[in-house]
Scaffold this motif. Structure first.
Motif, PDB file in Angstrom:
ATOM      1  N   THR A 347     -35.794  15.611 -70.658  1.00  0.00           N
ATOM      2  CA  THR A 347     -37.010  15.784 -71.455  1.00  0.00           C
ATOM      3  C   THR A 347     -38.006  16.647 -70.683  1.00  0.00           C
ATOM      4  OG1 THR A 347     -36.734  13.630 -72.522  1.00  0.00           O
ATOM      5  CG2 THR A 347     -38.948  14.552 -72.505  1.00  0.00           C
ATOM      6  N   ARG A 348     -38.730  17.498 -71.385  1.00  0.00           N
ATOM      7  CA  ARG A 348     -39.834  18.236 -70.771  1.00  0.00           C
ATOM      8  C   ARG A 348     -41.117  17.449 -70.980  1.00  0.00           C
ATOM      9  NH1 ARG A 348     -40.167  24.474 -69.961  1.00  0.00           N
ATOM     10  NH2 ARG A 348     -38.760  23.666 -68.365  1.00  0.00           N
ATOM     11  N   TRP A 349     -41.730  17.059 -69.865  1.00  0.00           N
ATOM     12  CA  TRP A 349     -42.938  16.234 -69.933  1.00  0.00           C
ATOM     13  C   TRP A 349     -44.212  17.069 -69.869  1.00  0.00           C
ATOM     14  CZ3 TRP A 349     -42.000  11.451 -71.420  1.00  0.00           C
ATOM     15  CH2 TRP A 349     -40.732  10.923 -71.178  1.00  0.00           C
ATOM     16  N   ALA A 350     -44.209  18.101 -69.066  1.00  0.00           N
ATOM     17  CA  ALA A 350     -45.336  19.032 -69.007  1.00  0.00           C
ATOM     18  C   ALA A 350     -44.803  20.382 -69.465  1.00  0.00           C
ATOM     19  CB  ALA A 350     -45.890  19.130 -67.592  1.00  0.00           C
ATOM     20  N   GLY A 351     -45.321  20.890 -70.570  1.00  0.00           N
ATOM     21  CA  GLY A 351     -44.713  22.065 -71.187  1.00  0.00           C
ATOM     22  C   GLY A 351     -45.689  23.183 -71.478  1.00  0.00           C
ATOM     23  N   GLU A 352     -45.135  24.266 -72.004  1.00  0.00           N
ATOM     24  CA  GLU A 352     -45.880  25.483 -72.320  1.00  0.00           C
ATOM     25  C   GLU A 352     -46.029  25.643 -73.828  1.00  0.00           C
ATOM     26  OE1 GLU A 352     -47.181  27.299 -70.039  1.00  0.00           O
ATOM     27  OE2 GLU A 352     -46.035  26.956 -68.209  1.00  0.00           O
ATOM     28  N   LEU A 353     -47.064  26.351 -74.242  1.00  0.00           N
ATOM     29  CA  LEU A 353     -47.301  26.600 -75.667  1.00  0.00           C
ATOM     30  C   LEU A 353     -46.704  27.922 -76.133  1.00  0.00           C
ATOM     31  CD1 LEU A 353     -50.993  25.372 -75.922  1.00  0.00           C
ATOM     32  CD2 LEU A 353     -48.902  24.112 -76.487  1.00  0.00           C
ATOM     33  N   GLY A 354     -46.457  28.855 -75.208  1.00  0.00           N
ATOM     34  CA  GLY A 354     -45.798  30.109 -75.570  1.00  0.00           C
ATOM     35  C   GLY A 354     -46.730  31.116 -76.209  1.00  0.00           C
ATOM     36  N   SER A 355     -46.163  31.961 -77.041  1.00  0.00           N
ATOM     37  CA  SER A 355     -46.905  33.066 -77.656  1.00  0.00           C
ATOM     38  C   SER A 355     -47.928  32.570 -78.660  1.00  0.00           C
ATOM     39  CB  SER A 355     -45.932  34.009 -78.381  1.00  0.00           C
ATOM     40  OG  SER A 355     -44.946  34.508 -77.530  1.00  0.00           O
ATOM     41  N   GLY A 356     -48.988  33.357 -78.781  1.00  0.00           N
ATOM     42  CA  GLY A 356     -49.857  33.210 -79.931  1.00  0.00           C
ATOM     43  C   GLY A 356     -49.319  34.060 -81.065  1.00  0.00           C
ATOM     44  N   ASP A 357     -50.119  34.279 -82.071  1.00  0.00           N
ATOM     45  CA  ASP A 357     -49.735  35.120 -83.205  1.00  0.00           C
ATOM     46  C   ASP A 357     -49.864  36.586 -82.789  1.00  0.00           C
ATOM     47  OD1 ASP A 357     -49.439  36.545 -85.547  1.00  0.00           O
ATOM     48  OD2 ASP A 357     -50.881  35.365 -86.702  1.00  0.00           O
ATOM     49  N   MET A 471     -53.012  18.948 -68.849  1.00  0.00           N
ATOM     50  CA  MET A 471     -51.556  19.051 -68.950  1.00  0.00           C
ATOM     51  C   MET A 471     -51.151  18.855 -70.401  1.00  0.00           C
ATOM     52  SD  MET A 471     -48.586  16.691 -67.189  1.00  0.00           S
ATOM     53  CE  MET A 471     -48.455  15.484 -68.535  1.00  0.00           C
ATOM     54  N   HIS A 472     -50.292  19.741 -70.911  1.00  0.00           N
ATOM     55  CA  HIS A 472     -49.849  19.687 -72.292  1.00  0.00           C
ATOM     56  C   HIS A 472     -48.491  19.010 -72.390  1.00  0.00           C
ATOM     57  CE1 HIS A 472     -52.981  22.733 -72.299  1.00  0.00           C
ATOM     58  NE2 HIS A 472     -53.059  22.629 -73.604  1.00  0.00           N
ATOM     59  N   THR A 473     -48.366  18.086 -73.318  1.00  0.00           N
ATOM     60  CA  THR A 473     -47.131  17.327 -73.448  1.00  0.00           C
ATOM     61  C   THR A 473     -46.833  17.027 -74.909  1.00  0.00           C
ATOM     62  OG1 THR A 473     -45.957  15.331 -72.721  1.00  0.00           O
ATOM     63  CG2 THR A 473     -48.312  15.102 -73.184  1.00  0.00           C
ATOM     64  N   ASN A 474     -45.559  16.869 -75.210  1.00  0.00           N
ATOM     65  CA  ASN A 474     -45.131  16.408 -76.539  1.00  0.00           C
ATOM     66  C   ASN A 474     -44.992  14.890 -76.590  1.00  0.00           C
ATOM     67  OD1 ASN A 474     -43.267  19.335 -76.518  1.00  0.00           O
ATOM     68  ND2 ASN A 474     -44.711  18.898 -78.164  1.00  0.00           N
ATOM     69  N   ALA A 475     -45.309  14.237 -75.494  1.00  0.00           N
ATOM     70  CA  ALA A 475     -45.137  12.791 -75.402  1.00  0.00           C
ATOM     71  C   ALA A 475     -46.271  12.043 -76.115  1.00  0.00           C
ATOM     72  CB  ALA A 475     -45.081  12.369 -73.938  1.00  0.00           C
ATOM     73  N   LEU A 488     -46.159   8.011 -70.582  1.00  0.00           N
ATOM     74  CA  LEU A 488     -45.777   9.041 -71.547  1.00  0.00           C
ATOM     75  C   LEU A 488     -44.403   8.688 -72.088  1.00  0.00           C
ATOM     76  CD1 LEU A 488     -48.028  10.381 -69.802  1.00  0.00           C
ATOM     77  CD2 LEU A 488     -46.823  12.550 -70.112  1.00  0.00           C
ATOM     78  N   GLN A 489     -44.218   8.800 -73.395  1.00  0.00           N
ATOM     79  CA  GLN A 489     -42.942   8.438 -73.991  1.00  0.00           C
ATOM     80  C   GLN A 489     -42.499   9.485 -74.992  1.00  0.00           C
ATOM     81  OE1 GLN A 489     -42.626   4.409 -75.355  1.00  0.00           O
ATOM     82  NE2 GLN A 489     -40.578   4.689 -76.215  1.00  0.00           N
ATOM     83  N   ILE A 490     -41.251   9.899 -74.878  1.00  0.00           N
ATOM     84  CA  ILE A 490     -40.601  10.786 -75.839  1.00  0.00           C
ATOM     85  C   ILE A 490     -39.265  10.149 -76.176  1.00  0.00           C
ATOM     86  CG2 ILE A 490     -39.614  13.070 -76.273  1.00  0.00           C
ATOM     87  CD1 ILE A 490     -41.650  14.259 -74.391  1.00  0.00           C
ATOM     88  N   GLY A 491     -39.082   9.764 -77.420  1.00  0.00           N
ATOM     89  CA  GLY A 491     -37.883   9.018 -77.787  1.00  0.00           C
ATOM     90  C   GLY A 491     -37.851   7.710 -77.033  1.00  0.00           C
ATOM     91  N   PRO A 554     -40.895   9.513 -63.319  1.00  0.00           N
ATOM     92  CA  PRO A 554     -39.942   9.355 -64.428  1.00  0.00           C
ATOM     93  C   PRO A 554     -39.253   7.998 -64.305  1.00  0.00           C
ATOM     94  CG  PRO A 554     -39.689  11.497 -63.357  1.00  0.00           C
ATOM     95  CD  PRO A 554     -40.574  10.670 -62.470  1.00  0.00           C
ATOM     96  N   GLN A 555     -39.055   7.332 -65.406  1.00  0.00           N
ATOM     97  CA  GLN A 555     -38.468   5.995 -65.378  1.00  0.00           C
ATOM     98  C   GLN A 555     -36.947   6.109 -65.457  1.00  0.00           C
ATOM     99  OE1 GLN A 555     -40.707   3.090 -64.926  1.00  0.00           O
ATOM    100  NE2 GLN A 555     -41.624   5.024 -64.219  1.00  0.00           N
TER     101      GLN A 555
END
Length: 581
Positions: A347-357, A471-475, A488-491, A554-555
């Motif tokens: 899992t990626r815990w700290a991630g990037e947002l990538g391109s804008g428009d 820090m940006h996360t999907n968690a 932080l939890q993902i799945g 990480p657990q």
């Protein structure tokens, strides 16, 4: 789509199709693939495709023209024995009219701004590689058949220009000067052009040798690759219809780096026609055999580091962090000194947002401090995994310095099962002070601890305005009652983060990934790219002097709470391989 282009995706899709169908014909001799390719080419020059003049392939955005020219060149070359004289004449005429002649116009009108920027403005990046490559493939395909002299003229222009542009897009440590994603577009063009010259003439004309660091770029790609995702800082670019990492196969063979070949051959993008030309099936072994877990990239333009706990365990730890300059990346970077990513447990815990428009107003126009680009959230410092001071963007003229780095130099063996030694660790520290106003000193360090099962991120900072750690996360983020620890939890996977030796008042909070209400206004009618599913983890502090230490745990399966360690508090200036034992 890329900037003002309306047909880049279309052109790359045509190229992808032509490669596949022409290759199928070469393997089967079944002319149905010739017929289907011919239909595709006819459509690309029909009245319904683009304007009915010489600008049909959109030379104002020359990537489009170059990619379509390459598609026609591949068809002309690979299907040559099955095409009729009329078909070959038609393909050649289309390439010259809509492709090569437009290239000559661009080369010869550098000062007019008439679709010449891809070569005339010191472009050491993907534009120069893709455009020169498309022109070269087109010229080589018809060389000997073309009676107009166009092919010879193109080659006299494209090769010298690629040597001063495309070939220099690799930094001294092998890093691609734009971003990890733009490496795909740039190296695909570079490899296609190099290979075409080698097979057609027996020489690469210096494209593979002019820059002595080109041979290192395979290591860049390997170490910038985490488990399932790149360290994808900056813009990620348009669709990769015709761009893969199969340049690794060509580079591995040419530079005698079998690990590049072994790394790429099992990747999802390996099975496509270029790999059939560039892959050496006699290469044997495992890419990870004796491959170091860590690598430091110290070119001043880039400055980044990569750590991991395994090359073969998809649940392993992967950490990457960067400093580097904030200009001269072909306006594809972010204001992101200190930015990092963290992977563990698949899992990626700290991630990037990538391109804008890419169609946003003046998105690519400038990388100056007051550029409109830096108004968009994904490009602003607040959109990165780093520190903000006074909620302001970093200084584009920053000259960050790598302070120290170290690794126990562990390398995986031939087995896919790897046990991390007890003493194994790596760390990286940088002085980022020059990137900030209202800041007397700012040093950021990151290290692995406890057999690479935990990560410590530390910021030693003195600032006269408010400080914000982001820090940006999907968690899903759950902060405990103390405010200094969060889960932080993902799945079904979890990671715990904790502020060690928490400064007075320091607590973890969360925020939406949007611009601050008091940020400078966006251009009229501009809309920022949304970031659904993303949460910003925030730690805010008033002006002052701090050592902000955040521990990531990480657990891991089978690891109890007593197996985690709390490292000592050590000033970044005193970090060493043993400082946190």
């Amino acid at each position: 789509m890329d900037g003002s282009s309306g047909i880049l995706d279309n052109c790359r899709y045509v190229k992808q199709r032509v490669k596949a169908w022409a290759y199928a014909y070469r393997m089967t001799n079944d002319t149905k693939w010739v017929d289907r390719t011919w239909s595709e080419l006819q459509n690309a020059v029909s009245d319904s495709f683009g304007p009915n003049n010489s600008t049909k392939w959109n030379p104002s955005h020359f990537l489009d023209t170059a990619e379509m020219t390459a598609a026609f060149a591949i068809a002309y070359d690979w299907l040559n024995d099955a095409l009729t004289s009329d078909q070959k004449s038609s393909i050649m005429s289309s390439m010259i009219t809509y492709g090569l002649s437009q290239g000559i116009h661009g080369y010869q009108n550098a000062n007019s701004g008439d679709f010449s920027g891809w070569w005339a403005n010191d472009i050491t990046g993907n534009w120069n590689c893709v455009c020169n490559s498309g022109m070269t493939l087109g010229a080589l395909a018809i060389l000997g058949d073309d009676q107009s002299g166009t092919a010879e003229q193109i080659l006299s222009l494209s090769i010298p220009n690629a040597l001063t542009g495309c070939a220099l897009a690799f930094s001294t440590d092998g890093t691609w000067k734009e971003t990890a994603n733009y490496w795909y577009f740039g190296t695909t063009g570079h490899a296609e052009m190099s290979s075409a010259l080698l097979t057609a003439t027996g020489s690469e004309f210096g494209l593979l040798t002019t820059n002595p660091s080109t041979n290192l770029t395979g290591f860049y790609h390997m170490f910038v690759s985490g488990f399932g995702s790149l360290f994808n800082y900056g813009d990620h670019g348009p669709n990769k219809y015709s761009a893969t990492a199969n340049s690794m196969l060509l580079y591995g063979d040419y530079y005698k780096h079998p690990e590049y070949v072994l790394f790429q051959r099992d990747q999802h993008d390996a099975p496509e026609p270029w790999s059939m030309f560039w892959y050496d099936p006699t290469v044997a072994g495992a890419f990870w055999d004796n491959m170091p877990l860590d690598h430091f990239f110290n070119d001043e333009l880039d400055q980044w580091a990569s750590f991991r706990s395994s090359w073969t365990d998809e649940n392993a730890l992967y950490v990457a962090i960067k400093a580097g300059q904030l200009q001269n990346h072909q306006t594809h970077n972010d204001l992101d000194l200190g930015d990092f990513v963290l992977d563990a447990l698949g899992t990626r815990w700290a991630g990037e947002l990538g391109s804008g428009d890419y169609n946003s107003f003046e998105y690519f126009l400038s990388d100056a401090q007051d550029a409109v680009r830096w108004l968009y959230y994904r490009k602003r410092t607040e959109g990165q995994n780093t520190i903000l001071v006074n909620k302001a963007n970093q200084n584009v003229n920053a000259q960050p310095k790598i302070l120290n780095s170290g690794s126990t130099n562990d390398a995986q063996g031939s087995s896919t099962v790897y046990t991390v030694p007890d003493s194994s660790t790596a760390f990286w520290t940088a002085d980022l002070t020059s990137g900030y106003n209202d800041t007397t000193s700012f040093k950021r360090g990151i290290r692995t601890i406890n057999k690479r099962r935990q990560v410590l991120l530390q910021d030693d900072i003195t600032a006269s305005e408010g400080i914000m750690w982001r820090m940006h996360t999907n968690a899903t983020v759950s902060v405990d009652s103390s405010g200094t620890s969060a889960t932080l939890q993902i799945g079904d996977q979890k990671l715990q983060m904790q502020i060690l030796n928490a400064p007075s008042g320091a607590t973890i909070t969360t925020a939406e990934p949007v611009r601050f209400s008091d940020d400078p206004a966006l251009p009229d009618n501009a809309v920022d790219s949304p970031n659904p599913g993303v949460t910003v983890v925030v730690i805010s502090l008033p002006a002052g002097t701090y050592s902000l230490q955040v521990l990531f745990n990480p657990q891991w399966s089978g690891m109890s709470s007593s197996d985690f360690v709390t490292p000592p508090s050590v000033a970044i200036d005193s970090w060493s391989l043993t400082s946190h034992n």
